[in-house]
Design a protein around this motif. Structure first.
Motif, mmCIF file in Angstrom:
data_model
loop_
_atom_site.group_PDB
_atom_site.id
_atom_site.type_symbol
_atom_site.label_atom_id
_atom_site.label_comp_id
_atom_site.label_asym_id
_atom_site.label_seq_id
_atom_site.Cartn_x
_atom_site.Cartn_y
_atom_site.Cartn_z
ATOM 1 N N PRO A 15 0.801 -1.238 0.000
ATOM 2 C CA PRO A 15 0.000 0.000 0.000
ATOM 3 C C PRO A 15 0.829 1.281 0.000
ATOM 4 C CG PRO A 15 -0.702 -1.530 1.742
ATOM 5 C CD PRO A 15 0.625 -2.008 1.245
ATOM 6 N N ALA A 16 2.155 1.186 0.115
ATOM 7 C CA ALA A 16 2.973 2.387 0.291
ATOM 8 C C ALA A 16 2.860 3.342 -0.884
ATOM 9 C CB ALA A 16 4.431 1.997 0.535
ATOM 10 N N ALA A 17 2.827 2.831 -2.111
ATOM 11 C CA ALA A 17 2.784 3.700 -3.289
ATOM 12 C C ALA A 17 1.528 4.566 -3.294
ATOM 13 C CB ALA A 17 2.864 2.864 -4.567
ATOM 14 N N MET A 143 -5.205 9.168 7.721
ATOM 15 C CA MET A 143 -4.981 7.733 7.617
ATOM 16 C C MET A 143 -5.521 7.249 6.275
ATOM 17 S SD MET A 143 -5.923 5.147 10.674
ATOM 18 C CE MET A 143 -5.904 3.370 10.497
ATOM 19 N N VAL A 144 -4.640 6.610 5.504
ATOM 20 C CA VAL A 144 -4.989 6.151 4.160
ATOM 21 C C VAL A 144 -5.248 4.640 4.195
ATOM 22 C CG1 VAL A 144 -4.213 5.995 1.764
ATOM 23 C CG2 VAL A 144 -3.565 7.975 3.156
ATOM 24 N N PRO A 145 -6.369 4.169 3.665
ATOM 25 C CA PRO A 145 -6.658 2.730 3.678
ATOM 26 C C PRO A 145 -5.574 1.918 2.984
ATOM 27 C CG PRO A 145 -8.626 3.959 3.084
ATOM 28 C CD PRO A 145 -7.485 4.936 3.078
ATOM 29 N N TYR A 146 -5.413 0.671 3.438
ATOM 30 C CA TYR A 146 -4.388 -0.191 2.834
ATOM 31 C C TYR A 146 -4.818 -0.726 1.468
ATOM 32 C CZ TYR A 146 -7.165 -4.096 4.733
ATOM 33 O OH TYR A 146 -8.176 -4.977 5.038
ATOM 34 N N ALA A 147 -6.104 -0.615 1.151
ATOM 35 C CA ALA A 147 -6.598 -1.094 -0.143
ATOM 36 C C ALA A 147 -7.185 0.065 -0.930
ATOM 37 C CB ALA A 147 -7.654 -2.178 0.055
ATOM 38 N N GLY A 148 -6.883 0.108 -2.233
ATOM 39 C CA GLY A 148 -7.489 1.099 -3.109
ATOM 40 C C GLY A 148 -6.533 2.202 -3.514
ATOM 41 N N ARG A 149 -6.984 3.002 -4.481
ATOM 42 C CA ARG A 149 -6.267 4.198 -4.929
ATOM 43 C C ARG A 149 -7.189 5.388 -4.691
ATOM 44 N NH1 ARG A 149 -1.023 2.741 -5.971
ATOM 45 N NH2 ARG A 149 -0.816 4.685 -7.158
ATOM 46 N N PHE A 150 -6.606 6.560 -4.483
ATOM 47 C CA PHE A 150 -7.397 7.703 -4.052
ATOM 48 C C PHE A 150 -7.024 8.934 -4.874
ATOM 49 C CE2 PHE A 150 -6.575 4.674 -0.707
ATOM 50 C CZ PHE A 150 -7.869 4.279 -0.413
ATOM 51 N N PRO A 151 -7.589 9.028 -6.093
ATOM 52 C CA PRO A 151 -7.235 10.124 -7.003
ATOM 53 C C PRO A 151 -7.686 11.489 -6.507
ATOM 54 C CG PRO A 151 -9.069 8.844 -7.888
ATOM 55 C CD PRO A 151 -8.563 8.098 -6.703
ATOM 56 N N THR A 152 -8.706 11.525 -5.653
ATOM 57 C CA THR A 152 -9.131 12.790 -5.047
ATOM 58 C C THR A 152 -9.258 12.589 -3.537
ATOM 59 O OG1 THR A 152 -11.517 12.345 -5.235
ATOM 60 C CG2 THR A 152 -10.430 13.422 -7.107
ATOM 61 N N MET A 268 -11.071 2.914 12.202
ATOM 62 C CA MET A 268 -9.681 2.581 11.886
ATOM 63 C C MET A 268 -9.547 1.188 11.283
ATOM 64 S SD MET A 268 -7.262 4.154 14.889
ATOM 65 C CE MET A 268 -6.920 5.920 14.961
ATOM 66 N N GLN A 269 -10.397 0.280 11.694
ATOM 67 C CA GLN A 269 -10.316 -1.093 11.211
ATOM 68 C C GLN A 269 -11.051 -1.295 9.892
ATOM 69 O OE1 GLN A 269 -11.867 -3.331 14.523
ATOM 70 N NE2 GLN A 269 -9.897 -3.425 15.572
ATOM 71 N N HIS A 270 -12.117 -0.514 9.650
ATOM 72 C CA HIS A 270 -12.998 -0.798 8.517
ATOM 73 C C HIS A 270 -13.074 0.344 7.501
ATOM 74 C CE1 HIS A 270 -14.421 -4.396 10.583
ATOM 75 N NE2 HIS A 270 -14.549 -3.665 11.668
ATOM 76 N N MET A 271 -12.253 1.355 7.621
ATOM 77 C CA MET A 271 -12.323 2.514 6.731
ATOM 78 C C MET A 271 -12.150 2.117 5.272
ATOM 79 S SD MET A 271 -8.576 3.948 7.854
ATOM 80 C CE MET A 271 -8.594 5.353 6.787
ATOM 81 N N THR A 272 -12.838 2.831 4.409
ATOM 82 C CA THR A 272 -12.749 2.576 2.971
ATOM 83 C C THR A 272 -12.297 3.819 2.208
ATOM 84 O OG1 THR A 272 -15.118 3.097 2.823
ATOM 85 C CG2 THR A 272 -14.514 0.772 2.975
ATOM 86 N N ILE A 273 -12.247 4.972 2.878
ATOM 87 C CA ILE A 273 -11.744 6.213 2.314
ATOM 88 C C ILE A 273 -10.758 6.817 3.316
ATOM 89 C CG2 ILE A 273 -13.778 6.713 0.905
ATOM 90 C CD1 ILE A 273 -14.716 8.629 3.121
ATOM 91 N N PRO A 274 -9.893 7.731 2.877
ATOM 92 C CA PRO A 274 -8.993 8.387 3.831
ATOM 93 C C PRO A 274 -9.786 9.097 4.945
ATOM 94 C CG PRO A 274 -8.250 8.774 1.588
ATOM 95 C CD PRO A 274 -9.600 8.130 1.486
ATOM 96 N N VAL A 275 -9.208 9.062 6.135
ATOM 97 C CA VAL A 275 -9.858 9.664 7.303
ATOM 98 C C VAL A 275 -8.886 10.621 7.977
ATOM 99 C CG1 VAL A 275 -11.048 9.266 9.487
ATOM 100 C CG2 VAL A 275 -11.235 7.577 7.647
#
Length: 279
Positions: A15-17, A143-152, A268-275
């Motif tokens: 997920p680092a990238a 905090m950025v989720p470990y899954a997904g990409r976030f263009p905005t 923190m455990q179930h987030m799907t978007i940055p928080v």
């Protein structure tokens, strides 16, 4: 407060990238400096074991640690160059406990960007614990989720509001996002009434405050009716197409949340978007 000095914690996980890309995008949008921080944890070996290993084994461990640090540095530099902010990016590689060092270095940033802990991570690599950094650094944590990409991040914002000190701090810390957002939704879940509650119209007071900052804001409140409040917030975020959630963290003790459960821990455990969390 303007966002002019950002810090992102970097590692060599999958997920680092996406995390670096999110940080670089924010740095570009806010014309900010971005520091990439990598912390190498020393081997957790008793002194008598380290003494028996010999110099050659210790030297091998050091070389391996340096290779991992170099890999993380290469990834960071690649992503910031692609984002066009290479001239405003700085790399720092330190040794120590990753969580403790991130909490200390984060005190000198406007915003600390961390990754959600991946349950499938390499267990041999100590993770950075976001909740501890949040308590130690005194800065808001994205905090950025470990899954997904976030263009905005920050075009459609959801604010979780309960009129607490922590929520008020989070709204203030998030003003650089809120003032430039296309839409901001304020949500109160199971709102309380009375002098310490949210008033006759939950969310109206904080919405008025944000409107005076020029924020395009609407307010809503819902009753969970047996549903976990954290799930209610995440579901609502999906309904309004939010790309950022803003909320106060740990309105009660972490120990109590650990025993009884709580919204912060659930998100923190179930987030799907940055928080964006503040405490």
């Amino acid at each position: 407060m303007a966002l002019k000095n950002l810090m992102v914690v970097v590692d060599t996980s999958k997920p680092a990238a996406a995390r670096i890309d999110a940080a670089a995008m924010l740095a570009a949008r806010h014309d900010a400096h971005l520091t990439g921080l990598f912390v190498s944890a020393p081997p957790a070996l008793p002194s008598y074991v380290a003494g028996e290993l010999g110099d050659s084994v210790i030297a091998l461990q050091q070389r391996m640690a340096q290779e991992i640090a170099d890999e993380a540095a290469g990834l960071f530099r690649q992503r910031v160059e692609l984002a066009g902010i290479g001239s405003r990016a700085e790399w720092r590689a330190l040794r120590g406990d990753p969580t403790e060092v991130a909490g200390i270095v984060g005190r000198y940033a406007d915003l600390v960007i961390l990754g959600q802990i991946d349950p499938d991570r390499n267990r041999d690599v100590p993770p950075v614990h976001p909740e501890d950094v949040l308590f130690d650094c005194g800065r808001p944590v994205l905090m950025v989720p470990y899954a997904g990409r976030f263009p905005t991040i920050g075009e459609q914002v959801l604010v979780g509001w309960n009129a607490s000190r922590e929520a008020a701090r989070a709204v203030n810390d998030a003003l650089p996002f809120l003032e430039t957002a296309k839409k901001v939704s304020v949500l109160a879940v199971n709102p309380k009434t009375g002098i310490n509650g949210l008033g006759d119209e939950p969310g109206a007071d904080i919405s008025l405050h944000l409107a005076r900052h020029g924020v395009p804001v609407t307010a809503d409140h819902v009753n969970a009716r047996g549903m976990d409040p954290g799930d209610m917030i995440l579901n609502y975020a999906t309904d309004v197409s939010a790309d950022l959630l803003v909320m106060g963290a740990y309105g009660r003790s972490r120990l109590r949340e650990l025993v009884l459960g709580g919204v912060t821990r659930h998100i923190m455990q179930h987030m799907t978007i940055p928080v964006l969390f503040s405490h």
